[in-house]
Scaffold this motif. Structure first.
Motif: not given
Length: 471
Positions: A21-25, A31-32, A34-42, A71-82
């Motif tokens: 769980a710690g590694v998942y975090l 992902a949460a 860094q994604f916008r600059a790397l793989i986001g819409e821009r 939506f990607f941000a929601v997925v990444a932060w949901t993963g953090c919460a889980l």
């Protein structure tokens, strides 16, 4: 089926689950943030463009249904919460049928991220986390004792990680066979840590002993995982010590920590504590575990064949869900460290005396006076890809031009990936990139100059460009 469970491994499972769980975090947090600059819409490699040129079969995942940065941000932060919830042990307070989806959800979310991550997610520890996370779904919770079959499958993953890495070294660079690779590795590894300079300065006989010990740990000790206790626990303990040594000597994201997590599951903690009373597993659970075991055994054929092949490959997934993979690292060792240094200027007309100012990266070497920092298990994806870019411009071909364009625009998301932006008030007019050779200074040089690195200009990586000349 009395043989189905192993009561004595209840604490092994508990420690394994909390560590995972710690590694998942860290994975979801990376992902949460860094994604916008790397793989986001821009981003440099936008997900929408990737989805248009690929199909479901090659990269199944949640983003096939819909993609937006929000939506990607929601997925990444949901993963953090889980991950936080699992780290706190919420799976122990719900029935078995509810605990399994709690572990399946972060696996599915992270799989979706990896499937669209492209070059930025092309590392072996992504597949390792997914394979380990998939097996964790079927490990059960406090309602029942751990299933023996899943425990053995976790050891099978650990065996492939260590044995595969050992074989790729012996079959690869001759310095592994000559025991001399660590003469160079601590200096040339992708992202040195704060102690790497000191590791590099150890006497050469110590380096040779390190390599010899590594061969023993990766080629002989993994076989002992399948022997009776306490031998298997001792083997897992040796692997943990080796991985902690690697944690101290460099920054390898969460690779070492997932490996340690797997090794913890092989330790028989009943040698130190009595197991609590646990109920018999329900029939449906036994059927599911048997089915998953059969699937993993079937999918293990190609990874196992790869292990014994003379043309062994590293870090390859043989199925689109990354269920059973092959691993390995550093089959060859660089003798010289090259770094791409990115610079900008405010001057509109370039001339021989143009003043260039250097961008500072968070993890990769730049300023010779700056001691490398410890970031792992957090993963600095841009810094890692910059190391590959220095090895060959081909590694940077798909994204480096976009990176430079974002610097010329003072793009906020891209600049967040950096430690220092010398153009905070207004964007630069031109950006260039140059290749330098870096080497660690000696003790005498360090005392005299305060520099951890000595660097020498090698060649241009990219000539000065402005927004007007970028395609």
């Amino acid at each position: 089926m009395e043989w189905f469970t192993a009561d004595g491994y209840w604490l092994s499972r508990l420690i394994f689950q909390r560590a995972l769980a710690g590694v998942y975090l860290f994975a979801f947090l990376t992902a949460a943030l860094q994604f916008r600059a790397l793989i986001g819409e821009r981003g440099m490699l936008p997900v929408p463009a990737f989805l248009r040129r690929t199909d479901w079969r090659s990269a199944p995942g949640l983003f096939r249904l819909h993609y937006s940065d929000r939506f990607f941000a929601v997925v990444a932060w949901t993963g953090c919460a889980l991950a936080v919830a699992l780290l706190a042990g919420v799976d122990s307070y719900v029935p078995l049928w509810a605990a399994m989806p709690l572990w399946a959800l972060p696996w599915a979310l992270y799989l979706s991220i990896v499937q669209v991550g492209q070059t930025w997610y092309g590392f072996g520890w992504e597949s390792l986390l997914l394979e380990t996370g998939f097996l964790a779904v079927f490990l059960g919770n406090a309602d029942t004792a751990p299933p023996v079959l899943v425990l053995w499958l976790l050891r099978w993953v650990l065996f492939r990680v260590e044995f595969g890495a050992g074989l790729i070294k012996i079959r690869g660079d001759e310095c592994w066979r000559k025991l001399t690779c660590l003469y160079f590795h601590h200096e040339t590894q992708p992202m040195p840590g704060p102690l790497s300079w000191f590791f590099h300065r150890l006497p050469k006989p110590v380096h040779r002993a390190e390599v010899a010990a590594n061969h023993v740990t990766q080629l002989l000790v993994p076989v002992l995982l399948f022997t009776p206790q306490p031998v298997a626990s001792a083997a897992a303990g040796l692997m943990i010590v080796t991985q902690l040594w690697l944690v101290l000597s460099g920054n390898f994201a969460w690779l070492n920590w997932v490996t340690i997590t797997l090794a913890l599951s092989a330790v028989d903690w009943s040698l130190f504590t009595e197991p609590p009373a646990q109920s018999a597993p329900p029939l449906w659970y036994e059927i599911v575990v048997l089915g998953v075991t059969a699937l993993v055994v079937f999918l293990s054929y190609r990874p196992a064949r790869n292990l014994i092949s003379r043309r062994q490959v590293m870090n390859r997934s043989f199925d689109p869900l990354h269920l059973v993979n092959t691993y390995g690292a550093f089959g060859s060792i660089s003798r010289v460290r090259l770094e791409v240094v990115v610079e900008g200027t405010k001057e509109r007309v370039l001339h021989e005396g143009t003043v260039w100012q250097e961008y500072g990266f968070r993890g990769k070497p730049g300023d010779p006076r700056r001691l490398p920092r410890q970031f792992a298990p957090y993963h600095l994806r841009l810094d890692w890809l910059m190391w590959f870019a220095a090895l060959s411009p081909a590694y940077a071909g798909p994204w480096f031009g976009q990176f430079v364009e974002r610097l010329l625009e003072n793009d906020r998301d891209t600049l967040r990936l950096l430690r220092h932006n010398p153009f905070s008030e207004a964007p630069p007019t031109h950006v260039r990139a140059r290749v330098y050779r870096y080497r660690y200074t000696t003790w005498r040089e360090l005392r005299a100059t305060g520099r951890w690195w000595h660097r020498t200009y090698v060649r241009d990586f990219m000539p000065p460009v402005s927004l007007r000349v970028l395609p």
